[in-house]
Write a protein that holds these residues in place. Structure first.
Motif, PDB file in Angstrom:
ATOM      1  N   ARG A  91      13.413   2.344   1.957  1.00  0.00           N
ATOM      2  CA  ARG A  91      13.195   1.418   3.076  1.00  0.00           C
ATOM      3  C   ARG A  91      12.033   0.468   2.827  1.00  0.00           C
ATOM      4  O   ARG A  91      12.017  -0.650   3.329  1.00  0.00           O
ATOM      5  CB  ARG A  91      12.927   2.208   4.358  1.00  0.00           C
ATOM      6  N   ARG A  92      11.011   0.904   2.110  1.00  0.00           N
ATOM      7  CA  ARG A  92       9.817   0.079   1.879  1.00  0.00           C
ATOM      8  C   ARG A  92       9.861  -0.596   0.502  1.00  0.00           C
ATOM      9  O   ARG A  92       8.842  -0.901  -0.082  1.00  0.00           O
ATOM     10  CB  ARG A  92       8.563   0.954   2.003  1.00  0.00           C
ATOM     11  N   ASP A 100       6.214   4.460  -3.879  1.00  0.00           N
ATOM     12  CA  ASP A 100       5.831   4.366  -2.468  1.00  0.00           C
ATOM     13  C   ASP A 100       4.829   5.473  -2.149  1.00  0.00           C
ATOM     14  O   ASP A 100       5.216   6.649  -2.045  1.00  0.00           O
ATOM     15  CB  ASP A 100       7.075   4.501  -1.594  1.00  0.00           C
ATOM     16  N   PRO A 101       3.525   5.147  -1.982  1.00  0.00           N
ATOM     17  CA  PRO A 101       2.532   6.196  -1.697  1.00  0.00           C
ATOM     18  C   PRO A 101       2.851   6.977  -0.441  1.00  0.00           C
ATOM     19  O   PRO A 101       2.657   8.194  -0.392  1.00  0.00           O
ATOM     20  CB  PRO A 101       1.222   5.411  -1.566  1.00  0.00           C
ATOM     21  N   ARG A 102       3.330   6.305   0.597  1.00  0.00           N
ATOM     22  CA  ARG A 102       3.656   7.010   1.837  1.00  0.00           C
ATOM     23  C   ARG A 102       4.736   8.055   1.590  1.00  0.00           C
ATOM     24  O   ARG A 102       4.647   9.184   2.080  1.00  0.00           O
ATOM     25  CB  ARG A 102       4.125   6.024   2.899  1.00  0.00           C
ATOM     26  N   SER A 122      11.699   9.549  -4.553  1.00  0.00           N
ATOM     27  CA  SER A 122      12.082   8.580  -5.584  1.00  0.00           C
ATOM     28  C   SER A 122      12.414   7.237  -4.954  1.00  0.00           C
ATOM     29  O   SER A 122      13.199   7.144  -4.010  1.00  0.00           O
ATOM     30  CB  SER A 122      13.293   9.088  -6.368  1.00  0.00           C
ATOM     31  N   THR A 123      11.843   6.199  -5.494  1.00  0.00           N
ATOM     32  CA  THR A 123      12.162   4.846  -5.081  1.00  0.00           C
ATOM     33  C   THR A 123      13.328   4.320  -5.915  1.00  0.00           C
ATOM     34  O   THR A 123      13.793   4.977  -6.854  1.00  0.00           O
ATOM     35  CB  THR A 123      10.947   3.933  -5.298  1.00  0.00           C
ATOM     36  N   ALA A 146       7.645   7.726 -12.306  1.00  0.00           N
ATOM     37  CA  ALA A 146       6.786   6.883 -11.478  1.00  0.00           C
ATOM     38  C   ALA A 146       6.139   5.788 -12.314  1.00  0.00           C
ATOM     39  O   ALA A 146       6.104   4.608 -11.924  1.00  0.00           O
ATOM     40  CB  ALA A 146       5.725   7.737 -10.787  1.00  0.00           C
ATOM     41  N   ALA A 147       5.618   6.173 -13.467  1.00  0.00           N
ATOM     42  CA  ALA A 147       4.983   5.179 -14.334  1.00  0.00           C
ATOM     43  C   ALA A 147       5.990   4.137 -14.800  1.00  0.00           C
ATOM     44  O   ALA A 147       5.707   2.925 -14.807  1.00  0.00           O
ATOM     45  CB  ALA A 147       4.348   5.882 -15.524  1.00  0.00           C
TER      46      ALA A 147
END
Length: 738
Positions: A91-92, A100-102, A122-123, A146-147
């Motif tokens: 969503r972000r 996404d840190p949140r 996972s984004t 992530a990296a």
């Protein structure tokens, strides 16, 4: 403990962290390229029915192989697809840099405080990293993803990263990429999907196996997740209440999807895979990798059924396999391509016998005659000796000799001796090269190694090559490649023989009277419409062939065995010809008793004459229609006689149907109105008015290009056509009605 060891330990930990971070950064940047397997090509038949998919073959480091499907690229991302995907997966997406840190903090809290399934946070970018470099799940893998996700967004941007996700994401049943899934499930471009369809597809990548929408349970799970997406999109204002309500109703009405299944014709699927890998067939656009085949699956199924039925009838005589090809005349578009009775048949079923080199028997003879006509070594009024002397050790298949024959008779009767003598007259090398020009062989061998027997089966060829050569004969001597797809790379057409030669040879092959006495009338070589047909049988009955073409279609049939064994007296005329007849009449939709008043176009600049058969009685009761050049009229051999009606002056009118001395049987089961005989002139009479005369009495007045139907009555009849306003008439033809 002193401070020095503590400081040293701290420095070591920091150095390790910094070194690990640097290594991770280098690895992430190296993996930041957007990589995907080639797009899968989907093959559809000419009516849009699914035929097969051509996946991309990938080899791993250990020698393994896998086939990938899907991965269609997007020319642009449809707004609906982007909104539905992001509301479920990230969503972000537009607010973070790839991680996404949140979501990470929320996942950590939920994983620590709850015992349900672990969250991964996972984004879209992290999922792209995982799909490009799959590995075992774990903390270190997550850190690497992530990296890499951060590097992907930084290197390529958000839109390109999202587009790549939509190319790689799994949508179940081997489908990857939303564009492929839209075509695979809904048979429409992704831009045309409704909100409900978009939401359903967006739901699948979370768990494609559990959400298998070809099953009731899987569809139910997918619809539940899709309804959640619709609710979230409505809350965000992406669609209004009416649109949301319509989407929910469409989702509620969905039923399990029908899985795309490849038809039984595996040889056909393998042919298209081979053509695609060779670059001969291709998709119209890289963003729509569909191949539109010429194949008609309905014709393919009917042809396969007929092939199996006739093969079953011939099994007792040793036949084990069959192959059939059907092409559309003119375009050479292949409508049916049956490589064997069944791919899994243990009797060599895995071989595609349309592509296997076999002995062609007598199917090459028409091209021996064609070359002789082209070189001026043969005229239609010549006589060819069918006698044992001078036959170079070659005998006829039936062991008989018919004496002097016209070229029409010699070819129509498929006599070996005249064909081999004619080949020797024109030359071995010349014939060998001509057959190579026709694509019937590609052999690097001297012509002398085959000798004159290349005319009767010594030169191996393939069914698909024969189809192409006979198509050239049917297309007035112009050779075109066989066509398997709408978008196809083909060589330019080229002329391999003159129109005159092609039409002459066609008339030889389409003349049922000329086939006597070797092939009886009203057998499998005769049709209720114009068909040029040639059979072939190889030595020891190893192969039985028939090639036939009408005004609409070209049909090729091979019957035989996968091994070197022969069949028991199965010749082309009594086996393959029967199957070809069944296929051709089915294609034309012909019904018993129907006769189509059609003929093939005559050779240009020739006139029709009726010649006495060489074996006719002195009264010339039996004649053959021949097309000759006017200057050849005086050159006709003394053993032939032109039949002229003394009562009228010969003119340009020539009766095409019925043929002279035709014997017709009335069908007592048909209504009297259907027992009719078609009266038609050959082309070239022009737009003139014709008076048809039957038994000396006027029957009908019609245009020269019009077909007239005469109600048949038993007995012997004399039919003639006259110009209505001039003293010119055709030569009469005699017809006997039983």
């Amino acid at each position: 403990m002193s401070r020095k060891p503590l400081i040293a330990a701290a420095v070591a930990v920091l150095a390790t962290a910094l070194g690990g971070g640097a290594f991770l950064a280098r690895q992430a940047l190296r993996d930041a390229s957007l990589v995907a397997p080639p797009a899968t090509q989907i093959v559809y038949d000419r009516s849009g029915a699914f035929l097969t998919q051509i996946g991309a073959v990938t080899h791993d480091d250990r020698g393994g192989k896998r086939v990938d499907y899907g991965y269609w690229p997007l020319a642009r991302i449809p707004e609906r697809v982007a909104l539905a995907t992001l509301v479920l997966e990230d969503r972000r997406f537009h607010a973070h840099a790839g991680v996404d840190p949140r979501a990470v903090l929320r996942a950590m809290w939920n994983n620590l405080t709850q015992s349900r399934r672990l969250e991964g946070a996972s984004t879209i970018a992290m999922q792209v990293a995982r799909m490009q470099a799959p590995g075992p799940r774990g903390f270190l893998t997550k850190v690497r993803e992530a990296a890499t996700g951060l590097a992907l967004v930084a290197t390529n941007g958000r839109e390109a990263t999202l587009a790549h996700y939509l190319r790689l994401a799994p949508y179940g049943l081997g489908s990857h990429g939303v564009a492929h899934a839209a075509r695979f499930y809904f048979d429409r471009p992704v831009e045309d999907l409704s909100w409900a369809q978009v939401a359903l597809l967006a739901a699948l990548p979370q768990s494609p196996g559990r959400m298998n929408i070809t099953r009731e349970s899987g569809l139910r799970r997918a619809v539940t997740r899709a309804r959640y997406a619709i609710s979230q999109l409505e809350r965000q204002g992406a669609l209004d209440a009416a649109q949301a309500d319509m989407a929910r109703r469409e989702l509620a009405a969905m039923r399990p999807f029908e899985a795309k299944r490849r038809p039984e014709a595996l040889h056909l699927a393998l042919r298209y895979e081979r053509l695609a890998r060779e670059g001969r067939v291709r998709a119209a656009s890289p963003f729509d990798p569909r191949i539109h085949a010429t194949i008609d699956l309905a014709v393919e199924r009917e042809t396969m059924q007929l092939a199996r039925r006739y093969l079953s009838a011939f099994r007792s005589a040793g036949a084990r396999q069959v192959a059939v090809m059907v092409a559309e005349r003119g375009s050479n578009a292949i409508l049916a391509d049956v490589g064997s009775a069944a791919y899994d048949d243990p009797r060599a079923g895995a071989y595609d016998f349309t592509r296997v080199m076999r002995s062609p028997g007598s199917t090459l003879k028409p091209f021996i005659y064609a070359l002789a006509l082209e070189r001026g070594a043969l005229k239609p009024t010549d006589l060819l000796d069918d006698i044992p002397e001078g036959a170079s050790g070659v005998a006829n298949a039936d062991g008989l000799y018919l004496g002097p024959l016209t070229p029409r008779q010699a070819l129509a009767n498929s006599r070996n001796v005249p064909a081999t003598n004619l080949l020797r007259r024109v030359g071995l090398e010349e014939n060998f090269d001509f057959l190579h020009q026709l694509g019937l062989h590609n052999l690097d061998a001297p012509a002398a190694s085959f000798g004159v027997s290349m005319a009767i089966g010594a030169l191996p060829t393939r069914l698909e090559d024969l189809m192409r050569a006979y198509a050239a004969l049917a297309d007035d001597g112009l050779m075109n490649a066989l066509s398997f797809a709408r978008d196809e790379r083909k060589s330019a057409p080229r002329r391999v023989m003159s129109v005159d030669t092609a039409r002459l040879v066609t008339s030889f092959l389409a003349d049922p009277q000329a086939r006597l006495p070797s092939f009886p009338r009203y057998g499998p070589l005769e049709y209720p419409f114009a068909v040029a047909v040639k059979t072939g049988t190889s030595q020891n009955y190893r192969d039985a062939w028939t090639l036939a073409f009408s005004h609409k279609y070209i049909v090729g049939v091979w019957l035989g065995r996968g091994d070197a064994s022969g069949m028991r007296a199965l010749a082309g005329a009594n086996s393959a010809a029967r199957l070809a007849h069944a296929v051709m009449t089915r294609l034309h939709g012909a019904r018993p008793g129907e006769i189509a008043p059609e003929t093939f176009a005559p050779p240009p600049d020739r006139i029709a004459v009726d010649l006495c058969r060489a074996d006719a009685a002195p009264a010339c009761a039996q004649t053959l229609r021949e097309w000759v050049k006017p200057q050849e009229m005086t050159a006709a051999p003394a053993t032939t006689a032109q039949q002229v009606d003394d009562a009228v002056e010969p003119g340009p009118l020539v009766i095409a149907t019925p043929e002279h001395n035709t014997h017709v049987w009335r069908n007592p089961e048909q209504p009297a109105a259907l027992n009719r005989l078609a009266l038609k002139l050959a082309g070239g009479a022009g737009a003139t008015q014709i008076l048809w005369i039957v038994d000396g009495a006027p029957f009908a007045v019609a245009q020269a290009d019009e077909t007239v139907f005469w109600p048949m009555t038993p007995g012997a009849h004399r039919i003639q056509a006259r110009l209505a306003l001039a003293p010119t008439a055709s030569r009469p033809v005699r017809v006997t009605v039983e």
